[in-house]
Design a protein around this motif. Structure first.
Motif, PDB file in Angstrom:
ATOM      1  N   UNK A  71     -83.545 -13.989 -29.626  1.00  0.00           N
ATOM      2  CA  UNK A  71     -85.149 -14.117 -29.662  1.00  0.00           C
ATOM      3  C   UNK A  71     -85.440 -15.438 -30.387  1.00  0.00           C
ATOM      4  N   UNK A  72     -84.786 -16.194 -30.459  1.00  0.00           N
ATOM      5  CA  UNK A  72     -85.270 -17.766 -30.867  1.00  0.00           C
ATOM      6  C   UNK A  72     -85.732 -18.179 -29.634  1.00  0.00           C
ATOM      7  N   UNK A  73     -86.893 -18.735 -29.713  1.00  0.00           N
ATOM      8  CA  UNK A  73     -87.377 -19.232 -28.429  1.00  0.00           C
ATOM      9  C   UNK A  73     -86.788 -20.455 -27.645  1.00  0.00           C
ATOM     10  N   UNK A  74     -85.924 -21.225 -28.450  1.00  0.00           N
ATOM     11  CA  UNK A  74     -85.235 -22.113 -27.891  1.00  0.00           C
ATOM     12  C   UNK A  74     -83.988 -21.418 -26.944  1.00  0.00           C
ATOM     13  N   UNK A  75     -83.592 -20.320 -27.372  1.00  0.00           N
ATOM     14  CA  UNK A  75     -82.661 -19.848 -26.694  1.00  0.00           C
ATOM     15  C   UNK A  75     -82.972 -18.848 -25.459  1.00  0.00           C
ATOM     16  N   UNK A  76     -84.179 -18.416 -25.737  1.00  0.00           N
ATOM     17  CA  UNK A  76     -84.575 -17.167 -24.880  1.00  0.00           C
ATOM     18  C   UNK A  76     -84.668 -17.771 -23.358  1.00  0.00           C
ATOM     19  N   UNK A  77     -85.313 -18.920 -23.013  1.00  0.00           N
ATOM     20  CA  UNK A  77     -85.653 -19.433 -21.761  1.00  0.00           C
ATOM     21  C   UNK A  77     -84.384 -19.763 -20.990  1.00  0.00           C
ATOM     22  N   UNK A  78     -83.460 -20.154 -21.643  1.00  0.00           N
ATOM     23  CA  UNK A  78     -82.278 -20.593 -21.063  1.00  0.00           C
ATOM     24  C   UNK A  78     -81.148 -19.620 -21.214  1.00  0.00           C
ATOM     25  N   UNK A  79     -81.244 -18.461 -21.444  1.00  0.00           N
ATOM     26  CA  UNK A  79     -80.029 -17.353 -21.414  1.00  0.00           C
ATOM     27  C   UNK A  79     -79.826 -17.017 -20.043  1.00  0.00           C
ATOM     28  N   UNK A  80     -78.451 -16.718 -19.884  1.00  0.00           N
ATOM     29  CA  UNK A  80     -77.900 -16.280 -18.357  1.00  0.00           C
ATOM     30  C   UNK A  80     -78.904 -15.247 -17.723  1.00  0.00           C
ATOM     31  N   UNK A  81     -79.556 -14.414 -18.343  1.00  0.00           N
ATOM     32  CA  UNK A  81     -80.369 -13.428 -17.540  1.00  0.00           C
ATOM     33  C   UNK A  81     -81.367 -14.048 -16.882  1.00  0.00           C
ATOM     34  N   UNK A  82     -81.966 -15.103 -17.332  1.00  0.00           N
ATOM     35  CA  UNK A  82     -83.208 -16.053 -17.144  1.00  0.00           C
ATOM     36  C   UNK A  82     -82.811 -16.968 -15.850  1.00  0.00           C
ATOM     37  N   UNK A  83     -83.632 -16.890 -14.740  1.00  0.00           N
ATOM     38  CA  UNK A  83     -83.169 -17.803 -13.574  1.00  0.00           C
ATOM     39  C   UNK A  83     -83.840 -19.291 -13.996  1.00  0.00           C
ATOM     40  N   UNK A  84     -84.259 -19.395 -15.007  1.00  0.00           N
ATOM     41  CA  UNK A  84     -84.835 -20.750 -15.207  1.00  0.00           C
ATOM     42  C   UNK A  84     -83.780 -21.752 -15.684  1.00  0.00           C
ATOM     43  N   UNK A  85     -82.520 -20.896 -15.974  1.00  0.00           N
ATOM     44  CA  UNK A  85     -81.260 -21.719 -16.263  1.00  0.00           C
ATOM     45  C   UNK A  85     -80.967 -22.365 -15.178  1.00  0.00           C
ATOM     46  N   UNK A  86     -81.378 -22.172 -14.012  1.00  0.00           N
ATOM     47  CA  UNK A  86     -81.065 -22.862 -12.693  1.00  0.00           C
ATOM     48  C   UNK A  86     -81.947 -23.969 -12.410  1.00  0.00           C
ATOM     49  N   UNK A  87     -82.884 -24.102 -13.283  1.00  0.00           N
ATOM     50  CA  UNK A  87     -83.879 -25.303 -12.884  1.00  0.00           C
ATOM     51  C   UNK A  87     -83.365 -26.550 -13.794  1.00  0.00           C
ATOM     52  N   UNK A  88     -83.043 -27.579 -13.192  1.00  0.00           N
ATOM     53  CA  UNK A  88     -82.324 -28.579 -13.340  1.00  0.00           C
ATOM     54  C   UNK A  88     -82.995 -29.476 -14.864  1.00  0.00           C
ATOM     55  N   UNK A  89     -84.171 -29.644 -14.351  1.00  0.00           N
ATOM     56  CA  UNK A  89     -85.072 -30.512 -15.326  1.00  0.00           C
ATOM     57  C   UNK A  89     -85.753 -29.655 -16.583  1.00  0.00           C
ATOM     58  N   UNK A  90     -85.890 -30.465 -17.654  1.00  0.00           N
ATOM     59  CA  UNK A  90     -86.433 -29.415 -18.702  1.00  0.00           C
ATOM     60  C   UNK A  90     -88.039 -29.609 -18.635  1.00  0.00           C
ATOM     61  N   UNK A  91     -88.408 -28.317 -18.688  1.00  0.00           N
ATOM     62  CA  UNK A  91     -89.957 -28.304 -18.603  1.00  0.00           C
ATOM     63  C   UNK A  91     -90.723 -27.973 -19.807  1.00  0.00           C
ATOM     64  N   UNK A  92     -91.408 -28.804 -20.208  1.00  0.00           N
ATOM     65  CA  UNK A  92     -91.850 -28.660 -21.460  1.00  0.00           C
ATOM     66  C   UNK A  92     -92.877 -27.559 -21.350  1.00  0.00           C
ATOM     67  N   UNK A  93     -92.959 -26.624 -21.912  1.00  0.00           N
ATOM     68  CA  UNK A  93     -93.966 -25.389 -22.202  1.00  0.00           C
ATOM     69  C   UNK A  93     -93.486 -24.213 -21.302  1.00  0.00           C
ATOM     70  N   UNK A  94     -92.426 -24.797 -20.555  1.00  0.00           N
ATOM     71  CA  UNK A  94     -91.765 -23.368 -19.824  1.00  0.00           C
ATOM     72  C   UNK A  94     -90.190 -23.217 -20.478  1.00  0.00           C
ATOM     73  N   UNK A  95     -89.390 -24.209 -20.312  1.00  0.00           N
ATOM     74  CA  UNK A  95     -88.207 -24.096 -20.817  1.00  0.00           C
ATOM     75  C   UNK A  95     -87.824 -24.616 -22.309  1.00  0.00           C
ATOM     76  N   UNK A  96     -88.800 -25.388 -22.588  1.00  0.00           N
ATOM     77  CA  UNK A  96     -88.816 -25.927 -23.772  1.00  0.00           C
ATOM     78  C   UNK A  96     -90.271 -25.382 -24.473  1.00  0.00           C
ATOM     79  N   UNK A  97     -90.030 -24.871 -25.923  1.00  0.00           N
ATOM     80  CA  UNK A  97     -91.298 -24.189 -26.489  1.00  0.00           C
ATOM     81  C   UNK A  97     -92.413 -25.205 -26.765  1.00  0.00           C
ATOM     82  N   UNK A  98     -93.667 -24.606 -26.528  1.00  0.00           N
ATOM     83  CA  UNK A  98     -94.930 -25.404 -27.231  1.00  0.00           C
ATOM     84  C   UNK A  98     -95.289 -24.725 -28.545  1.00  0.00           C
TER      85      UNK A  98
END
Length: 1430
Positions: A375-402
């Protein structure tokens, strides 16, 4: 409570709030998948972490600096912004003409020019509204009350302000008639004198007021050849205006509207005005503030703003108040509230609020668990069940918290996340954040509503909702059918938004939040759909969806099976579309192809020039336009060159894509096969449905092969669980295993189904995807229950139901584990039927239908439910009870009445009560009383008719029985008075006979003694008497005790039997006394030592002065029994045992017996008294017969005398010696002493026997006895002056017989007294009486001196009286004890019986009053009458 305003904000319903357990909270994606079916229906949801989950705040507060966005609240709302844009246009229109626009007020409210303009346009325009007079209608639409001439005011304002602008917008010809100019001359737009000002006016002023910029103008100088472009005339040069834009000239009066004065500032002609107003508007966006804030400074500013605005401490302002005020400010044009919002602050630059590994924030050992927490938002977006882990670039606001720093009223407008992804927001601290959300399925509906309500905004900005600058009131959206939900996110809570879920909100105050996006497997189809949607809007992509999918395909061997399946499906669609587009391009003649590594380029370098989509798989370029590319969808928009010049740039060939797809497919096939089988099983119909074991095997397969917990598996699990539950419930229903029906107190078990639920359950069984064998059997059970219900309804409608039938239905109902609504009614009806049956049975047996039974039945009936049959039975029973109680009370009152009612009255009442069909105890008692009364009356009549004298016992019993009968009995009064007389008579007799303090009863005194014993000697059993002669056939009763005597007398039928009984008792008495006398005499014989002798009441030896009883011959100590006042020298002394009564005179006894005769009742005491009188008279006869005393017989030895032991004791009185005394004389004197009547003859006989015995032994004469103080002596002396004379009154005759004892010779002289007169009279014979007394004295002396006078002497006192008085015969009183009265006492009374003799009143106890008023019957006549009655 004040009512809310119509336009006041009404909060939407709350969204779901979830509170996961620690187990659920461990895996965020599993928990989100679990709640998704519920939460996606509302678009947003709130998650409260378990208690104790409190991550530390890791952001560097001192280093965090940001420039916030400025938000003017009235510009946020879409409809409000449209109005502001319109007012900007109006203000600009007048400003360019050097005029100031003043918005008028109508009814104390600022006029809504936008609404007025829109309504007039909708009605057809100004001319038509004026022509049809629709201004009142428009006023009502604008909310003004009718009847106040508001329409005319609106027309004037429209004509002055809006009509010129609309003419300008429509491009109307400027060359209009002069008349029209005159009409427009009154326009309320005026120029202001020039003032120093700004370069341009601020068109967005508060309160809707726009002030044009005033600049000092210069005077116009007329130039030759300058003419007005409208009229073409150069005249009126002072009225010619020169345009500051194009230098054209216009007369002030040729303009629309005409200008009254020459403007001092810049002036634009109509042509320049049109060019300026038609310039395109700039896109609306938030301005950046000029100040750079630290977190602390921003907080101080935010708290000060809220505290000042609400005039209270920030923590005391209710969230509801802030919410309503926010939406009021957003919708108010005249309100100008500006706030600042620190939004979209990159956490990468300043640090996240959550701790991160190797971060600047030092984490304590206790908080290290938060570094890797899901539940740490820095970890949540890039956990294995999330398909955003397969996005190569860091997307501020999406894969990185705002980061978001908010203040009161700072808001985030309606928007959906980029690529329609999930978002999660965590509020670290501060005041709440209010959220509004719409579910994903309502996204297009929300967009349509906003386009409809604010079309002007979307015309200029088609992707307006993606700019996060527009908000709309949730109430407005809800009014148009858009589902909206809300929540207040407090510190420490998460808010999750779901794909394509529009959301907005505002902050309640100073707070700090953090947000990030994530995507799950289920998002994949929506992600591709979003890219297509962006293409239509020409909106750029944040990342390339195709690139992400290809990246996952290259890692097919490591993909999760579920993700592989989703990627395979997405690749199929992607390759099909790509193949189609490449074939299309190929057909266009494009033959040049080359590989392009688009994944090595930045996104902005590979965007489609037309739709701004990020290209990855392919793109088309042209040599004529280097750096420009388009997607295959917009190849025609590249350039004008022929397609043969174009080049197709590709990342993968189709031959490369298919193997990638096959690899993913093979990875997903295992799951797909299972998923296909599951889908087929779940969607099977009718006979094709599989059994429950199949579902269980599919679940087991998913668990063994670790298939992901997706929707399909959850659906399979849910269906299986439902089937399991349904199967269990169905089996319970079929087996009848249920709880006690009354366990819950409401007549049904807690787990029972209703019939409707059972029917629905049966339908559910058949609608299940699973086939259950219990379904047909349960259907049959349902049919049986329906049959039961039909039968129950039939029974319930019966007027008089059968108890057995209802009971049988209830018995059958226990086979159904179903809540049957008929059961309570059947139970109620069963109680009613049982009650009715009880009433019927009780009514059929009136003999047992008591008042208590009726009351009990009525009490039971009152507790029953109402029913016509019950009410009828209750009415009948109540009526019967009322009548019965009435007659019971009446019967009770009749029986308790004083005086009692007559038997006729009671009989009439009993006859009426006999018709009541009930058991009435009082009425029955009344009937029994009447029966007893009749029997008693009949008995009384028989007694009266018999003529016999009733016995006192039977009479007393009859009186008692009569008194117990509560009926007025006329004979009872007579019998009661008779009983009173008897009681008075007994009291009189007792007073006459019984001494004071006597322990003996009256009957004991009057009867002969049945028990004779010595005084003080112990009682002995009475010896059995000798048997009576055999000639006596009847066996006489034993008379051993007084009770035996009383019983014998009571049982006698007549006086004769009573006399015989008493005669037998007399003989026993005489025999007993004879034995007693002999025994006592034998004690005194000088044969033993006197000291061994026991005498007297003290049972001691004789000693000193002694007394010997003349009757029982026992000796007594003088000190023990002698009363000093007594003198017994002249009369026989009797011991206390022998002296039983007062011994009244015979005449008094006869008077008592006569009074009893008058009463006419027999009683033992009366019979005893009667026998006493007869015994006395008989004794007198015997005394007459034994008047000649025989000589004392010579007996050997010395006569027994107490002087034998003179040295020991001596006697104080003389006794008649028994030696030489004949048995007849002894019996005579004994019986005389036993008589309880005072007779002078007894005294005379005693003295004669005593004197003769003494003279015989001592040869000397005893002097005659002296006068005694006793009544008997007085009677003797008064009746006969001779010492040895006494009178006897024989019973059979009225002859007075005198015995004269002189020298042992007895003489008898009879004198007959007769009289024919019956009338009573008073005789005064004082002188005669005196002379008579003198003669009697002389006669007495002669008798004493001449003892040897022969008995045959014929001289008598009567003859002496005859010689001295002519009325001598009237001077003789025949009473037994004549008192020889003298003087006034000589009153006479004549017997009214058969003898007619005259008696002294004083001698017979008759007063003068009694002599005058009552009849007197003498003793002899009374006895004779009694014998005659016998």
């Amino acid at each position: 409570m004040s009512q809310s305003r119509p336009d006041e904000f009404k909060p939407p319903p709350e969204c779901p709030v979830f509170e996961p357990s620690w187990e659920e909270f461990r895996d965020p994606y599993a928990f989100i998948n679990k709640i998704r079916p519920i939460a996606e229906k509302t678009g947003i949801c709130k998650v409260r972490p378990p208690p104790g989950w409190q991550p530390p705040f890791a952001c560097d507060v001192d280093r965090l600096h940001f420039v916030p966005r400025i938000q003017r609240l009235n510009e946020l709302e879409a409809q409000t912004r449209v109005k502001l844009n319109f007012l900007d246009q109006i203000a600009k229109f007048w400003d360019l003409q050097g005029c100031v626009l003043k918005i008028p007020h109508v009814e104390r409210k600022i006029l809504d020019l936008y609404k007025l303009n829109k309504l007039v346009a909708d009605e057809g325009g100004f001319d038509i509204v004026c022509q049809d007079r629709r201004w009142t209608k428009i006023a009502m639409h604008m909310g003004f009350a009718p009847g106040k001439a508001v329409g005319s005011h609106l027309r004037g304002h429209y004509e002055k302000i809006l009509y010129p602008y609309n003419l300008f917008q429509s491009g109307a010809n400027l060359l209009v008639s002069w008349t029209h100019f005159l009409l427009m001359s009154a326009i309320c737009v005026k120029t202001e004198p020039g003032e120093p000002g700004d370069n341009r006016p601020n068109l967005r002023r508060r309160m809707g007021s726009f002030v044009a910029k005033q600049e000092p103008g210069q005077a116009l100088f007329m130039v030759d050849l300058v003419v007005c472009l409208v009229c073409g005339s150069g005249g009126d040069e002072e009225r010619l205006l020169l345009c500051d834009g194009c230098d054209d000239s216009y007369h002030t009066f040729c303009l629309i509207p005409p200008l009254p004065d020459i403007p001092k500032g810049d002036w634009r002609c109509p042509k320049c005005l049109a060019q300026e107003c038609n310039k395109p508007h700039e896109a609306f966006g938030f301005e950046q503030a000029y100040r750079d804030y630290s977190l602390r400074a921003f907080g101080q500013m935010a708290d000060a703003f809220k505290s000042d605005y609400f005039n209270m401490p920030v923590h005391m302002v209710p969230t509801e108040l802030v919410e309503k005020e926010f939406w009021r400010l957003v919708g108010a044009i005249e309100e100008d509230v500006t706030v600042e919002y620190g939004a979209d602050i990159a956490s990468k630059e300043f640090g996240s609020g959550f701790p991160i590994p190797k971060g600047k924030f030092k984490v304590s050992p206790a908080d290290e668990k938060y570094l890797k927490c899901g539940w740490n938002l820095n970890n949540l977006a890039m956990m294995n069940p999330s398909v955003l882990t397969h996005v190569t670039a860091d997307i501020c606001g999406m894969t990185l918290p705002w980061l978001y720093v908010g203040m009161c009223f700072s808001s985030f407008c309606w928007h959906i996340e980029d690529h329609w992804s999930y978002s999660i927001n965590y509020l670290h601290w501060g005041e709440p954040k209010t959220w509004y959300g719409a579910p994903g399925f309502a996204a297009e509906q929300l967009e349509e509503v906003m386009r409809k309500l604010a079309p002007e905004l979307f015309e200029s900005q088609p992707d307006l909702l993606h700019q996060l600058v527009t908000i709309m009131n949730p109430n407005t959206l809800m009014a148009h059918g858009v589902p909206i939900y809300r929540t207040n996110q407090c510190a420490g809570e998460f808010v999750i938004t779901f794909p394509r879920a529009y959301h907005s909100g505002f902050n309640q105050g100073f707070n700090f939040a953090e947000a990030v996006n994530f995507c799950t497997v289920d998002w994949m189809p929506l992600g591709r759909q979003c890219v297509d949607h962006y293409r239509t809007l020409h909106r750029y992509n944040v990342f390339s969806h195709d690139e992400m999918v290809c990246n996952m395909a290259t890692k097919a061997d490591t993909l999760d099976v579920v993700l592989a399946s989703a990627v395979h499906k997405d690749m199929v669609a992607m390759i099909q579309e790509e193949q189609t587009q490449r074939e299309k391009v190929k057909k266009m003649g494009l033959f040049h192809q080359k590989e392009a590594k688009y994944d090595h380029l930045q996104d902005d370098e590979r965007q489609c020039a037309k739709c701004r989509t990020t290209c990855y798989l392919s793109a088309v370029t042209c040599p004529c336009s280097p750096g420009v590319l388009v997607c295959l969808h917009h190849i025609h928009d590249l350039c004008s060159c022929p397609a043969t010049n174009y080049t197709l740039n590709y990342r993968y060939t189709l031959d490369e894509l298919f193997p990638m797809m096959i690899a993913v497919k093979q990875r997903a096939e295992l799951y797909d096969e299972w998923a296909s089988l599951v889908t087929e099983t779940l969607e099977a119909k009718l006979e094709k449905k599989k059994g429950l074991p199949v579902f269980r095997s599919l679940l087991a397969q998913s668990e063994s092969k670790l298939f992901p917990d997706n929707d399909l598996l959850r659906r399979l699990r849910l269906v299986t669980q439902d089937a399991e539950k349904c199967s269990s419930v169905a089996q319970q229903l079929l087996n009848g295993k249920r709880q006690t029906r009354y366990r819950c107190g409401s007549g049904k078990s807690c787990s029972q189904l209703t019939v409707e639920e059972l029917s629905s359950f049966v339908r559910q069984l058949y609608n299940l995807s699973c086939s259950l064998p219990q379904a047909p059997m349960l259907k049959e059970l349902l049919n049986r229950i329906e049959d039961f219900q039909q039968h129950s309804e039939k029974v319930l409608t019966d007027e008089v139901p059968s108890v057995a039938e209802i009971q049988s239905l209830l018995d059958v109902s226990f086979d159904f584990d179903v809540e049957l609504p008929e059961l309570p009614r059947l139970r109620v009806r069963l109680e009613q039927a049982r009650w009715l049956e009880g009433v019927q049975q009780a009514s059929a047996q009136p003999a047992t239908l008591t008042l208590e039974t009726m009351r009990r039945l009525i009490d039971q009936g009152v507790g029953l439910a109402p029913h016509p049959s019950v009410e009828k039975a209750m009415a009948r029973l109540q009526e019967l009870l009322t009548v019965s109680e009435h007659w019971e009370d009446k019967a009770s009152n009749l029986l308790k009445a004083r005086p009692p009612h007559s038997i006729e009255t009671l009989s009439a009442a009993a006859e009426k009560a006999s018709g009541i069909p009930a058991y009435l105890s009082n009425c029955l008692l009344l009937k029994d009383t009447i029966r007893k009364a009749r029997e008693w009356l009949q008995e009384a009549e028989e007694l009266q008719a018999s003529g016999c004298t009733p016995m006192i016992d039977s009479l007393s019993d009859m009186v008692l029985r009569g008194q117990a009968i509560q009926v007025h009995l006329e004979p009872l009064d007579r019998l009661e008075s008779l009983m009173v007389e008897v009681q008075e008579w007994k009291e009189s007799v007792a007073t006459t006979f019984l001494p004071r303090d006597s322990t003996l009863t009256l009957l004991e005194v009057l009867c002969p003694r049945c028990e004779v014993e010595n005084v003080g000697s112990p009682k002995r059993k009475a010896k059995k008497g000798k048997e009576s002669p055999k000639s006596n056939k009847k066996k006489t009763p034993r008379l051993n005790t007084l009770s035996d005597v009383e019983k014998a007398l009571s049982e006698t039928r007549d006086s004769t039997s009573a006399m015989a009984t008493l005669e037998e008792l007399r003989s026993r008495e005489m025999e007993a006394f004879s034995n007693l006398r002999a025994a006592n005499e034998s004690k005194l014989l000088p044969t033993a030592d006197c000291m061994d002798l026991k005498v007297c009441v003290c049972q001691k030896a004789p000693m000193g002065a002694m007394l010997q009883c003349e009757l029982c011959r026992d000796a007594f100590h003088s000190v023990c029994v002698r009363d000093p006042s007594d003198s017994c020298e002249t009369q026989p002394w009797l011991c206390p045992q022998c002296q039983r009564s007062e011994k009244p005179p015979l005449n008094k006894v006869v008077s008592l017996l006569s009074s009893l005769r008058r009463i006419g009742v027999r009683l033992p005491e009366g019979d005893a008294l009667h026998y006493l009188v007869e015994r006395t008279v008989n004794w007198q006869h015997r005394a007459q017969e034994s008047c000649n005393l025989p000589e004392l017989e010579e007996r050997p030895g010395t006569p027994p005398t107490l002087t034998r032991w003179a040295s020991v004791f001596y006697t104080e009185q003389r006794c008649i010696p028994l030696q030489g005394l004949s048995q007849d004389l002894e019996e005579l004197i004994v019986e005389g002493l036993l008589l309880q009547v005072c007779l002078p003859e007894v005294q005379s006989l005693f003295h004669v026997l005593l004197d003769r015995a003494s003279s015989q032994h001592t040869n000397r004469c005893m002097s005659p006895p002296q006068d005694e103080s006793t009544d008997c002596d007085k009677h003797i002396q008064s009746s006969n002056k001779l010492p040895c004379s006494f009178k006897l009154k024989p019973a059979p005759t009225s002859v007075s017989i005198c015995f004269y004892f002189q020298d042992g010779v007895t003489g008898v002289r009879e004198t007959t007294i007769g009289s024919e007169k019956k009338a009573k009279r008073h005789l005064e014979r004082e002188g005669l009486d005196a002379e008579r007394r003198v003669d009697k004295k002389h006669s007495h002396k002669r008798q004493k001196m001449n003892k040897k006078r022969p008995a045959s002497t014929s001289s008598s006192p009567r003859s002496d009286f005859s010689q001295s008085d002519s009325d001598e015969e009237m001077a003789v009183c025949p009473a037994e004890r004549c008192q020889l009265p003298e003087g006034d006492e000589v009153d006479w009374v004549q017997c009214d019986g058969s003898c007619n003799q005259w008696f002294h009143q004083v001698c017979v106890g008759v007063t003068a009053e009694m002599a005058e008023k009552e009849d007197y019957i003498c003793v002899r006549c009374t006895l004779n009458d009694g014998q005659m009655r016998k």
